[in-house]
Write an enzyme that holds these catalytic residues in place. Structure first.
Site, mmCIF file in Angstrom:
data_model
loop_
_atom_site.group_PDB
_atom_site.id
_atom_site.type_symbol
_atom_site.label_atom_id
_atom_site.label_comp_id
_atom_site.label_asym_id
_atom_site.label_seq_id
_atom_site.Cartn_x
_atom_site.Cartn_y
_atom_site.Cartn_z
ATOM 1 N N ALA A 154 39.862 5.439 70.065
ATOM 2 C CA ALA A 154 39.166 4.824 71.207
ATOM 3 C C ALA A 154 39.293 3.292 71.199
ATOM 4 C CB ALA A 154 37.687 5.209 71.160
ATOM 5 N N CYS B 113 44.369 -5.012 63.538
ATOM 6 C CA CYS B 113 44.382 -6.306 64.254
ATOM 7 C C CYS B 113 43.718 -7.334 63.336
ATOM 8 C CB CYS B 113 43.724 -6.217 65.621
ATOM 9 S SG CYS B 113 42.048 -5.582 65.614
ATOM 10 N N CYS C 286 42.433 6.933 65.039
ATOM 11 C CA CYS C 286 41.256 6.101 65.348
ATOM 12 C C CYS C 286 41.511 5.597 66.763
ATOM 13 C CB CYS C 286 41.157 4.960 64.350
ATOM 14 S SG CYS C 286 40.847 5.542 62.677
HETATM 15 C C1 LIG Z 1 40.994 -0.576 66.121
HETATM 16 S S1 LIG Z 1 39.981 0.503 66.964
HETATM 17 C C2 LIG Z 1 41.153 1.542 67.752
HETATM 18 C C3 LIG Z 1 41.750 1.005 69.007
HETATM 19 C C4 LIG Z 1 42.577 2.065 69.732
HETATM 20 N N1 LIG Z 1 43.589 2.621 68.863
HETATM 21 C C5 LIG Z 1 43.234 1.525 70.978
HETATM 22 O O1 LIG Z 1 44.408 1.146 70.921
HETATM 23 O O2 LIG Z 1 42.580 1.491 72.029
HETATM 24 C C6 LIG Z 1 39.441 1.536 65.676
HETATM 25 C C7 LIG Z 1 38.636 2.746 66.146
HETATM 26 O O3 LIG Z 1 38.437 3.589 65.010
HETATM 27 C C8 LIG Z 1 37.169 4.190 65.114
HETATM 28 N N2 LIG Z 1 36.839 4.663 63.754
HETATM 29 C C9 LIG Z 1 36.272 3.981 62.739
HETATM 30 N N3 LIG Z 1 36.186 4.748 61.647
HETATM 31 C C10 LIG Z 1 36.729 5.938 61.968
HETATM 32 C C11 LIG Z 1 36.921 7.160 61.254
HETATM 33 N N4 LIG Z 1 36.537 7.285 59.996
HETATM 34 N N5 LIG Z 1 37.497 8.185 61.903
HETATM 35 C C12 LIG Z 1 37.875 8.072 63.202
HETATM 36 N N6 LIG Z 1 37.707 6.954 63.920
HETATM 37 C C13 LIG Z 1 37.144 5.902 63.316
HETATM 38 C C14 LIG Z 1 36.303 3.073 65.648
HETATM 39 O O4 LIG Z 1 35.127 3.593 66.235
HETATM 40 C C15 LIG Z 1 37.247 2.422 66.658
HETATM 41 O O5 LIG Z 1 37.076 3.016 67.925
#
Ligand SMILES: C[S@@+](CC[C@H](N)C(=O)[O-])C[C@H]1O[C@@H](n2cnc3c(N)ncnc32)[C@H](O)[C@@H]1O
Length: 444
Positions: free
Chosen positions: A264, A384, A262
């Site tokens: 972005a 978080c 996950c």
């Molecule tokens: C906590 S943020 C990640 C932050 C990132 N790891 C960073 O350090 O910059 C969680 C991310 O997971 C994505 N997300 C949510 N559900 C997901 C899924 N089923 N598969 C992949 N990505 C997902 C969200 O869009 C979001 O960008």
């Protein structure tokens, strides 16, 4: 209790701040979208900082300010007059938390009613704010009898914290109302942390090492990071010290096949690459295409490359090539209740039903990704969040239903020592955001 040095910048700045608060409270928009749009209207640095403090502060203290307003105005305003309501809160915030002289703050706030084209509100706003100036101590004492009001949090969240952390809930709620430090991660591929600190010192930027991060640097004052030395060359990223623990725990090694599930906007993706000298077979997966664009931009600025693609981590058949990963970082979608100090609008947006939904999504992603991990491989689960359902309880349930999973205790000297499964960082501990980590290993 003052937020930042402030100046009395007239009705216009307050009007813009009011509109931003309304975007969040009335239209449900996220502060991270609203703030840059609103601040772009000001070229003057001091005005920008004044407006930013008004917006962040009014949202941060929203629940307490609402309770104060209810003491002063027994009759509720109509829904169509939410602008007048927010204007009153904005005025109360200035009286309580800024250094602007009270009378000036009140008269400039009252002047905003003309911009709202609601002349009837002039007397009302003026009366309420002036009454508050006279009876401030008594009203605050009354309001603060209820802890959720005193610490300015929604009732459900206050109760959740008191239940989960009977001895620490006050600290957590207090930390959520503080202004977070600005923490950077040195890009070790560009220079050492000492060299970057030296470059900062030469530019008269006060900064120091973070004790729990190999590359962490804490700036003493908030600043425009794009003006700092080495920014254009990708010399550093903005990343809280808690988030910097992910790569330090997972310790990716050269040549390993890694999944950042996950990913972005790519803060941890970039750190994983920097940690392993950019020599990783790393796939960064992200569900939201626009967020993946931000990841691509961030990697580009840092001069880093890896495979990245849009994909749903809970549907591996759509994106997995069938070759198991050595290591997986699952930085799961979560309530973000550990980073309220940076995003006070979370207090407003998050509701208990969201948590149940998130716990289910996390569970689904965990079970799916486990199938893509090599025997003997490791998965780092991270959130978080400070809610046990998303953290300790989520991991406990996973370990109970997954026969070939075991927990690897973390040999670290940070976080809340009482957590038995994984490690919880409470907001503000060692200056860090609230975070949770649990390292899992698949039996060989
Ligand atoms: C906590 S943020 C990640 C932050 C990132 N790891 C960073 O350090 O910059 C969680 C991310 O997971 C994505 N997300 C949510 N559900 C997901 C899924 N089923 N598969 C992949 N990505 C997902 C969200 O869009 C979001 O960008």
């Amino acid at each position: 209790m003052s937020e930042q040095p402030s100046q009395n910048s007239g009705a216009h700045t307050r009007f813009v701040a009011l509109k931003m608060c309304l975007q969040v409270v009335e239209h449900g928009r996220s502060l991270s979208q609203v703030l840059p749009e609103g601040l772009a209207q000001f070229s003057d640095k001091r005005e920008r900082s004044f407006v930013q403090n008004l917006v962040l502060g009014t949202l941060r203290w929203q629940f307490r300010l609402m309770a104060i307003r209810s003491q002063l105005l027994k009759k509720k305003l109509k829904a169509k007059d939410e602008d007048v309501n927010q204007l009153i809160l904005l005025g109360l915030f200035q009286i309580l938390h800024t250094e602007t002289a009270e009378h000036a703050a009140v008269s400039e706030t009252v002047n905003v009613t003309a911009k709202l084209k609601k002349p009837w509100a002039k007397g009302l706003v003026n009366g309420i704010l002036r009454n508050f100036m006279r009876e401030k101590d008594a009203i605050c004492a009354e309001v603060d009898l209820k802890p959720a009001q005193k610490y300015s949090h929604p009732q459900w969240f206050f109760k959740a914290m008191r239940k989960a952390y009977p001895e620490h809930w006050q600290e957590i709620l207090e930390a959520n109302n503080q202004i977070a430090p600005l923490t950077l991660r040195n890009n070790a591929l560009e220079q050492s942390r000492d060299e970057l600190l030296q470059a900062f010192a030469e530019a008269d930027i006060q900064a120091s090492e973070h004790p729990h991060c190999q590359q962490g640097i804490v700036l003493e004052q908030s600043t425009d990071i794009t003006q700092l030395p080495t920014y254009d060359e990708g010399g550093f990223s903005v990343q809280d010290a808690a988030a910097q623990q992910a790569a330090q725990i997972l310790q990716p090694q050269a040549g390993q096949k890694i999944l950042d599930a996950c990913a972005a906007p790519g803060g941890k993706t970039a750190h994983l690459l920097e940690y392993a000298n950019a020599d990783l077979d790393l796939l960064a997966l992200e569900k939201e295409p626009e967020r993946l664009d931000r990841l691509a931009e961030n990697l580009h600025r840092l001069g880093l490359e890896c495979d990245y693609r849009v994909g749903d981590a809970s549907q591996a058949s759509d994106w997995w090539d069938g070759q198991p990963f050595d290591k997986i970082l699952l930085d799961a979608p979560c309530s973000a209740t550990g980073i309220i100090r940076r995003h006070p609008d979370i207090k407003w947006h998050r509701i208990p039903e969201d948590i149940e939904e998130l716990v289910e999504i996390q569970q689904k992603i965990l079970d799916e990704l486990w199938q893509t991990l090599k025997p003997g491989g490791q998965m780092l689960y991270a959130t978080c969040s400070v809610l046990p359902q998303e953290n300790r309880e989520q991991m406990q349930a996973f370990l109970e239903r997954t026969n070939d999973a075991e927990m690897i205790p973390l040999a670290v000297d940070w976080g809340w020592q009482d957590s038995e499964i994984g490690r919880q960082i409470l907001p503000g501990q060692d200056g860090m955001d609230g975070f949770y980590y649990c390292l899992l290993q698949k039996q060989a």
